[in-house]
Design a protein around this motif. Sequence first.
Motif, short mmCIF file in Angstrom:
data_model
loop_
_atom_site.label_atom_id
_atom_site.label_comp_id
_atom_site.label_asym_id
_atom_site.label_seq_id
_atom_site.Cartn_x
_atom_site.Cartn_y
_atom_site.Cartn_z
N GLY A 1 5.69 5.87 7.56
CA GLY A 1 4.80 7.01 6.88
C GLY A 1 5.11 8.45 7.75
N LYS A 2 4.78 9.39 7.17
CA LYS A 2 4.89 10.80 7.60
C LYS A 2 3.55 11.39 7.85
CE LYS A 2 9.34 12.00 5.56
NZ LYS A 2 10.11 12.10 6.94
N ARG A 3 3.53 12.29 8.71
CA ARG A 3 2.30 12.96 9.33
C ARG A 3 1.38 12.08 9.75
NH1 ARG A 3 4.01 18.33 10.39
NH2 ARG A 3 4.31 19.54 8.40
N VAL A 4 1.78 11.17 10.67
CA VAL A 4 0.82 10.38 11.61
C VAL A 4 0.74 11.01 12.87
CG1 VAL A 4 1.34 8.26 9.94
CG2 VAL A 4 2.45 8.66 12.18
N PRO A 5 -0.22 10.32 13.82
CA PRO A 5 -0.43 10.99 14.77
C PRO A 5 0.78 10.80 16.11
CG PRO A 5 -2.38 10.02 14.31
CD PRO A 5 -1.51 9.57 13.35
N VAL A 6 1.44 10.02 16.08
CA VAL A 6 2.45 9.60 16.97
C VAL A 6 3.86 9.19 16.24
CG1 VAL A 6 3.04 8.20 18.92
CG2 VAL A 6 0.63 8.92 18.80
N VAL B 1 0.86 -1.23 0.23
CA VAL B 1 0.01 -0.15 0.07
C VAL B 1 0.86 1.21 -0.17
CG1 VAL B 1 -1.67 1.50 1.32
CG2 VAL B 1 -1.73 -1.26 1.18
N ARG B 2 0.62 2.31 -0.69
CA ARG B 2 1.29 3.47 -0.88
C ARG B 2 0.34 4.51 -0.49
NH1 ARG B 2 2.67 4.84 -7.29
NH2 ARG B 2 0.99 3.31 -8.08
N GLY B 3 0.84 5.67 -0.05
CA GLY B 3 -0.09 6.85 0.43
C GLY B 3 0.71 7.99 0.33
N GLN B 4 -0.02 9.17 0.30
CA GLN B 4 0.49 10.38 0.29
C GLN B 4 -0.55 11.56 1.28
OE1 GLN B 4 0.15 13.93 -2.81
NE2 GLN B 4 1.98 12.82 -3.28
N TYR B 5 0.20 12.20 2.03
CA TYR B 5 -0.71 12.82 2.79
C TYR B 5 -1.23 14.05 2.34
CZ TYR B 5 3.52 15.68 4.20
OH TYR B 5 4.60 16.45 4.23
N GLY B 6 -2.61 14.56 2.63
CA GLY B 6 -2.96 15.83 2.25
C GLY B 6 -2.82 16.51 3.56
N PRO B 7 -3.61 17.81 3.33
CA PRO B 7 -3.77 18.90 4.60
C PRO B 7 -4.18 18.28 5.73
CG PRO B 7 -4.30 19.82 2.36
CD PRO B 7 -4.24 18.64 2.06
N GLY B 8 -4.02 18.60 7.02
CA GLY B 8 -4.75 18.01 8.24
C GLY B 8 -4.31 18.68 9.42
N TYR B 9 -4.19 17.96 10.56
CA TYR B 9 -3.71 18.71 11.73
C TYR B 9 -2.89 17.70 12.46
CZ TYR B 9 -7.62 21.88 11.19
OH TYR B 9 -8.64 22.82 10.57
N ASN C 1 -4.17 10.42 -0.34
CA ASN C 1 -5.37 9.42 0.15
C ASN C 1 -5.31 9.30 1.61
OD1 ASN C 1 -2.65 8.36 0.09
ND2 ASN C 1 -3.52 6.44 -0.87
N TYR C 2 -4.66 10.13 2.48
CA TYR C 2 -4.76 9.99 3.87
C TYR C 2 -4.48 11.77 4.22
CZ TYR C 2 0.07 9.73 4.81
OH TYR C 2 1.59 9.82 4.93
N ALA C 3 -5.30 11.88 5.62
CA ALA C 3 -5.15 13.41 5.85
C ALA C 3 -4.06 13.30 6.92
CB ALA C 3 -6.60 13.81 6.59
N ALA C 4 -3.16 14.50 6.92
CA ALA C 4 -2.07 14.57 8.06
C ALA C 4 -2.74 14.43 9.17
CB ALA C 4 -1.30 16.03 7.42
N GLY C 5 -2.34 13.80 10.10
CA GLY C 5 -2.88 13.52 11.26
C GLY C 5 -3.69 12.22 11.71
N SER C 6 -3.53 11.43 10.53
CA SER C 6 -4.57 10.42 10.66
C SER C 6 -3.45 8.96 10.75
CB SER C 6 -5.51 10.15 9.14
OG SER C 6 -4.83 10.05 8.10
N THR C 7 -4.04 7.89 10.74
CA THR C 7 -3.01 6.65 10.87
C THR C 7 -2.55 6.23 9.35
OG1 THR C 7 -4.61 5.16 11.00
CG2 THR C 7 -4.21 5.93 12.92
N GLY C 8 -2.81 6.83 8.47
CA GLY C 8 -2.52 6.41 6.97
C GLY C 8 -3.74 6.37 6.14
N PRO C 9 -3.51 5.87 5.02
CA PRO C 9 -4.43 5.52 3.95
C PRO C 9 -5.12 4.01 4.42
CG PRO C 9 -2.38 4.61 2.92
CD PRO C 9 -2.17 5.31 4.16
N ALA C 10 -6.55 4.04 4.08
CA ALA C 10 -7.53 2.89 4.55
C ALA C 10 -7.01 1.91 4.04
CB ALA C 10 -9.00 3.26 4.23
#
Length: 519
Positions: free
Chosen positions: A365-370, A311-319, A489-498
């Motif tokens: 991944g980058k921009r995950v919660p922890v 699985v590959r993902g790229q973060y979008g805007p988020g918190y 396909n995932y928001a910054a601050g989430s755990t990654g793509p579904a």
Amino acid sequence: MRTHDLIERAGNIFQLNPQPDNFPDSSCILVIFGGTGDLTHRKLMPALYNLLCENQLPQNLAMVALGRRDITSDEYCYGVYESIIKFARFDMDETSWRKLRNKIYYKKLNITDSSDYETLKTFLDKLDQEHGTGGNRIYYLAVAPEFFDVITQKLYDNGMAENRGAWQRVVIEKPFGRDLPSAQKLNRVITGVFSERNTYRIDHYLGKEMLQNIMVIRFANMLFEPIWNNQFIDNIQITSCETIGVSSRGNYYDQAGALRDMVQNHMLQLLTLTAIEPPASLDTESIRDEKVKVLRSLEHYSPGDVFKNVVRGQYGPGYINNEPVPGYRQEENVSPTSGTETFVAFKACIHNFRWANVPFYIRTGKRVPVKSTEIIIQFKPLPQVLYARLFGQLNPNLLVIKIQPQEGVFFQFNAKKPGTENIIVPVQMDFCQNCRLDNNSPEAYERLLFDVIRGDSTLFARWDEVEYSWKFIDNIASAWKEHQPEFPNYAAGSTGPAAAQTLLERDGRHWLHTGEVIT
């Protein structure tokens, strides 16, 4: 080798030797290309200061920092002084600083100018006489990858890597190539000048305290080694994620992505150290041999299976921490239409007797919660026939090796809850070696620099490790080229793509993390 001998050597091999001068050839000049760069100021110079504070540097040592800036050694050392105050783990001690300062020199150098290398050679020969370093050299290439082969060739052309009557070693930061063909080309250049024995391909993860501890935990404890196999282990999860984005690394990262920046080196190193067979001995080559065997045993997926298992993902805007952050495509020096991945999760299978049918789930991944780097070994559940009726559902045993930011070991097992009712609950034994206020664990670069000076390459990647890792990565990258990803396909601050969750759910599992386990 007898068991207690293996245990003793496992305990000793990863410890800093308190008397490096016992190694007769440890005297040398450390030449840092990229001496004014971020890596040198944030990591290398503070690491050298820390080693000095612990009496881990040889007496006969000089350091020459090379850069494009037209500054004096005094001006350069003032910047080093400030960096040590900010980044070293030991407080600034003026006596220790003076000792280090007297070993540091700065020279301006144009990487592509042969005449500058002639001047450098004369200067280094002079320092040999002043510091008694005997012609021994360490060339640390803390520069952009496109200069690796240029510098190597210039050193050879100017007679600075002859390895006659003295040794010369080269240290190369990642990435070592962009794919297998480029890595092979670079390796031909470097090993045409420096032997494999004198080539140190650095992966700073291997210098981390708990990564070095994996073998000790496994081989020095009868509790774990007999059950470290597919008879008792259900799955292994390896995670290395962070809350930050790409910061100022956009130019590099948009060409590399998470697959090349993290998986090809860091994540596969975590995998090999977790999965290796007990080596015949704990010498450098025996350990490296076992790591290569793991890489050779990795299943290479067909193009269709790549999309099923990777699985590959790229973060979008988020918190992050309730603060808004931009998406990857809005970061500095990143294309607004970039298809570069910032998240990778995959299921790896190792085809050997020990690990057959045990999935290794790996994610970065980058921009995950922890921010967290850890290895979770989930053991197989006990049969529920007796226990489910009397005590309720049993939780599987878990062993967690925490690498960063916390360093330690966490073990979860089942016990009866106090009281009159027969209720089984999970309980934990948690060891954190860097939680105490008086703990001052060595930084990764301290251990790696120490080993280069001693000539110990155990914690560095051998060429065949690099080769097999690129074969695995290129197989994935080749399949990806045929399909345009739907990013972000995932928001910054989430755990990654579904899809990363689905990767495990289809096997009846889910991602674990220490915080979840504890609760």
